[in-house]
Design a protein around this motif. Structure first.
Motif, PDB file in Angstrom:
ATOM      1  N   ASP A 103       0.868  -1.168   0.000  1.00 41.12           N
ATOM      2  CA  ASP A 103       0.000   0.000   0.000  1.00 41.12           C
ATOM      3  C   ASP A 103       0.907   1.220   0.000  1.00 41.12           C
ATOM      4  O   ASP A 103       1.914   1.243   0.710  1.00 41.12           O
ATOM      5  CB  ASP A 103      -0.882  -0.049   1.261  1.00 41.12           C
ATOM      6  N   ARG A 137      -7.941  -8.053   3.024  1.00 41.57           N
ATOM      7  CA  ARG A 137      -7.789  -8.126   1.566  1.00 41.57           C
ATOM      8  C   ARG A 137      -7.344  -9.520   1.165  1.00 41.57           C
ATOM      9  O   ARG A 137      -6.490 -10.103   1.840  1.00 41.57           O
ATOM     10  CB  ARG A 137      -6.673  -7.180   1.102  1.00 41.57           C
ATOM     11  N   GLN A 143      -4.266  -7.227  -4.872  1.00 42.31           N
ATOM     12  CA  GLN A 143      -5.055  -7.244  -3.634  1.00 42.31           C
ATOM     13  C   GLN A 143      -6.475  -6.793  -3.935  1.00 42.31           C
ATOM     14  O   GLN A 143      -6.686  -5.939  -4.794  1.00 42.31           O
ATOM     15  CB  GLN A 143      -4.455  -6.268  -2.621  1.00 42.31           C
ATOM     16  N   TRP A 144      -7.404  -7.341  -3.181  1.00 42.58           N
ATOM     17  CA  TRP A 144      -8.816  -6.989  -3.386  1.00 42.58           C
ATOM     18  C   TRP A 144      -9.548  -7.163  -2.059  1.00 42.58           C
ATOM     19  O   TRP A 144      -9.241  -8.118  -1.328  1.00 42.58           O
ATOM     20  CB  TRP A 144      -9.410  -7.898  -4.458  1.00 42.58           C
ATOM     21  N   GLU A 192      -9.894   3.545   1.445  1.00 38.49           N
ATOM     22  CA  GLU A 192      -9.000   2.467   1.013  1.00 38.49           C
ATOM     23  C   GLU A 192      -9.223   2.293  -0.488  1.00 38.49           C
ATOM     24  O   GLU A 192     -10.299   1.864  -0.901  1.00 38.49           O
ATOM     25  CB  GLU A 192      -9.319   1.177   1.771  1.00 38.49           C
ATOM     26  N   SER A 193      -8.213   2.622  -1.288  1.00 38.69           N
ATOM     27  CA  SER A 193      -8.402   2.654  -2.743  1.00 38.69           C
ATOM     28  C   SER A 193      -7.554   1.604  -3.442  1.00 38.69           C
ATOM     29  O   SER A 193      -6.384   1.401  -3.089  1.00 38.69           O
ATOM     30  CB  SER A 193      -8.042   4.035  -3.284  1.00 38.69           C
ATOM     31  N   TYR A 194      -8.179   0.984  -4.442  1.00 33.59           N
ATOM     32  CA  TYR A 194      -7.538  -0.075  -5.224  1.00 33.59           C
ATOM     33  C   TYR A 194      -7.533   0.372  -6.681  1.00 33.59           C
ATOM     34  O   TYR A 194      -8.593   0.482  -7.305  1.00 33.59           O
ATOM     35  CB  TYR A 194      -8.331  -1.379  -5.112  1.00 33.59           C
ATOM     36  N   GLY A 222      -6.568  -3.736  -8.316  1.00 34.15           N
ATOM     37  CA  GLY A 222      -5.797  -4.263  -7.183  1.00 34.15           C
ATOM     38  C   GLY A 222      -4.301  -4.242  -7.382  1.00 34.15           C
ATOM     39  O   GLY A 222      -3.556  -4.771  -6.559  1.00 34.15           O
ATOM     40  N   CYS A 239      -2.493  -0.041  -4.344  1.00 35.91           N
ATOM     41  CA  CYS A 239      -3.430   0.297  -3.267  1.00 35.91           C
ATOM     42  C   CYS A 239      -2.918   1.509  -2.501  1.00 35.91           C
ATOM     43  O   CYS A 239      -1.715   1.603  -2.234  1.00 35.91           O
ATOM     44  CB  CYS A 239      -3.581  -0.864  -2.290  1.00 35.91           C
TER      45      CYS A 239
END
Ligand SMILES: OC[C@H]1O[C@@](CO)(OC[C@@]2(O[C@H]3O[C@H](CO)[C@@H](O)[C@H](O)[C@H]3O)O[C@H](CO)[C@@H](O)[C@@H]2O)[C@@H](O)[C@@H]1O
Length: 527
Positions: free
Chosen positions: A253, A299, A312-313, A465-467, A471, A474
């Motif tokens: 991240d 995640r 990541q998701w 929380e941004s993807y 993914g 992040c």
């Protein structure tokens, strides 16, 4: 109101039909303290949680000054054990073992410390305050257990390797599993296999040609990882790149996310990642509001098809909180557009949007060599005008946009391909002056000629929380808007670039509150 500090996730596992999460917790104060404990919560779905009694607290000479971070390993016969760092009576960091009192209690409410603790003490040459945070252990092909401990030597961060046949007597191996020339002390290492041909997770002990290994280390306030191959016979982890401690390193991240930990969920065959998201306000603010620190939404993590990075998701269970939905298809965002997304609760929302960028020809050139994307995001902020971008979301915004947290993209033409930059701009997130408003940013490894540029943001009062790129990148941020009440919070799409972009598809949902101890709770309050 109590005063509590929540930090590192510890020992996540699935046992007895429930998910368990332990975490570093200060029951005596709103910020980090000198008597940290292992708090314990359980969940049937990773979303709604029940707090249990504390699992491990300082009681004995081997942990009398704190019970610091560690991990759970599930031994054959479905027997979980905790390895954790104790601060002993001399404040030396030692490793201790604890086991459940009653394996037939699915909640594992009580833990018993091993009578022969500590089971590892700082080895020769290692300072007593630089030996901590045992990982989940794994079994080598010879049937022996392995575990690594975060440490450093001569300012080189490293993972000290121990081996054991019975999980009780541990012997330090002659060389560390990994030593990094460029970083300082490693905290909270994590070491696990990821499948090279599937999004499924694999057990931590798996070693075969269809996996690569991830080595994660926490330092400089960030969680960095490298990918590589592990050979338990030679006791070597051959990484494909090295940690540099710079913006070139892969990170889980690119915002606030530290001391993370993964575990293998064998029920859904996935690996799940949790991180500690700390505050951006001051210690005084934390004391006044009576708490600090959040756990990220868990995640799922797996290896990208390229084999070059992790994806990541948010775990699929988060979708159970989705409420009313709004959708948009094929809407053009002209240069200068600011378009309100109404019909959902902007303070607590899940938004997924795919942008199409048809006018790629004349975008600005940028050579990314040596460019720090975070600094670039600070310079090319949300209000600057580029050709393609900034475009994206204005989250947690007041009606007049005086306060806003912009999550956005810029597209550049690079020497050999297009470059997509993703930024989280906190500079106008709050009228409060004393909060840290550092802008975050990273590149997203996608080719906008071949695929749409996607953004998913989970918005919840003081956290976004941004993807990006489904993914690939992040960014988590903490913000403290002053003007906007829950009802007065707004969400917008914007395009400050000179070229139009198209929202090819957008789905957004109001999010219900999760239940804590059976009651609907606000997960995060801004103030
Ligand atoms: O709770 C202890 C575990 O947390 C870890 C990783 O987060 O170490 C945290 C660490 O930092 C804390 O203390 C700092 C002040 O000393 C404070 O600024 C920070 O906010 C706190 O989280 O604790 C040690 C000792 O203080 C420091 O070196 C670390 O950065 C993990 O390594 C521990 O097991």
């Amino acid at each position: 109101m109590g005063a509590f500090d929540y930090t590192d996730p510890n020992g996540p596992m699935y046992y007895g039909g429930v998910y368990h999460l332990f975490y570093q917790y200060n029951p005596y104060g709103a910020v980090f303290g000198n008597r940290m404990i292992w708090a314990h919560s359980i969940s049937y779905d990773l979303i709604n949680w029940i707090h249990l009694n504390h699992a491990i607290e300082p009681t004995d000479p081997f942990d009398i000054n704190s019970c610091w971070s560690g991990s759970v390993t599930i031994l054959p016969g479905n027997r979980p054990v905790i390895l954790y760092t104790g601060l002993d009576a001399n404040n030396n960091q030692v490793q201790n073992l604890a086991t459940p009192k009653n394996l037939s209690d699915p909640f594992l409410r009580e833990w018993v410390k091993f009578s022969k603790n500590p089971i590892m003490t700082p080895p020769n040459g290692i300072k007593g305050n630089e030996f901590r945070d045992p990982t989940t252990a794994w079994k080598g092909l010879d049937g022996k257990w392995r575990v690594i401990i975060g440490s450093e030597l001569n300012n080189h961060g490293m993972a000290i390797l121990y081996r054991s046949e019975d999980f009780v007597s541990w012997t330090k191996y002659q060389h560390p599993l990994y030593i990094s020339e460029e970083t300082g002390m490693w905290e909270c290492p994590d070491f696990y296999p990821v499948s090279i041909n599937s999004t499924n997770g694999v057990d931590t002990s798996v070693q075969n040609p269809s996996v690569k290994h991830v080595m994660k280390a926490s330092f400089n306030s960030h969680d960095y990882y490298v990918l590589g191959n592990y050979d338990s016979e030679m006791e070597r982890f051959i990484s494909e790149s090295d940690f540099t401690g710079t913006s070139l390193d892969l990170r889980y991240d690119y915002g606030k996310f530290y001391a993370s930990k993964t575990f293998f969920d064998n029920v859904k065959n996935r690996r799940i990642l949790w991180g500690w998201v700390n505050e951006s306000d001051s210690t005084e603010d934390d004391i006044e509001k009576g708490w600090s620190g959040l756990q990220s939404i868990p995640r799922q993590v797996w290896l990208d098809e390229s084999g070059k990075q992790l994806l990541q998701w948010p775990v699929e269970e988060i979708e159970t909180l989705r409420d009313n939905q709004v959708s948009i298809h094929g809407k053009k965002l002209l240069s200068g557009a600011v378009f309100e997304l109404s019909g959902i609760t902007a303070a607590q929302a899940d938004v997924e949007v795919f942008f199409e960028v048809p006018e790629l020809e004349e975008v600005e050139f940028m050579d990314p060599t040596g460019v720090d994307p975070q600094l670039l995001c600070g310079k090319e902020n949300a209000s600057s005008n580029g050709k393609l971008g900034p475009f994206g979301l204005l989250t947690l915004a007041s009606k007049d946009l005086t306060e806003q947290t912009a999550i956005f993209f810029r597209v550049f033409r690079g020497p050999s391909r297009y470059i997509v930059l993703m930024c989280s701009d906190q500079s106008r997130s709050s009228l409060r002056k004393e909060v840290d408003k550092t802008t975050f940013g990273a590149f997203v490894d996608i080719d906008p000629c071949l695929e749409k540029i996607s953004l998913r943001s989970l918005i919840d009062h003081s956290i976004v929380e941004s993807y990006g790129g489904e993914g690939r990148t992040c960014i988590t941020t903490r913000v403290y808007p002053m003007l906007a009440s829950d009802e007065g919070m707004h969400l917008y799409l914007f395009n400050n670039g000179t070229s139009s972009v198209i929202i090819s598809r957008l789905n957004a949902w109001s999010m219900k509150r999760a239940k804590i101890n059976g009651k609907e709770s606000l997960r995060y309050r801004a103030t």
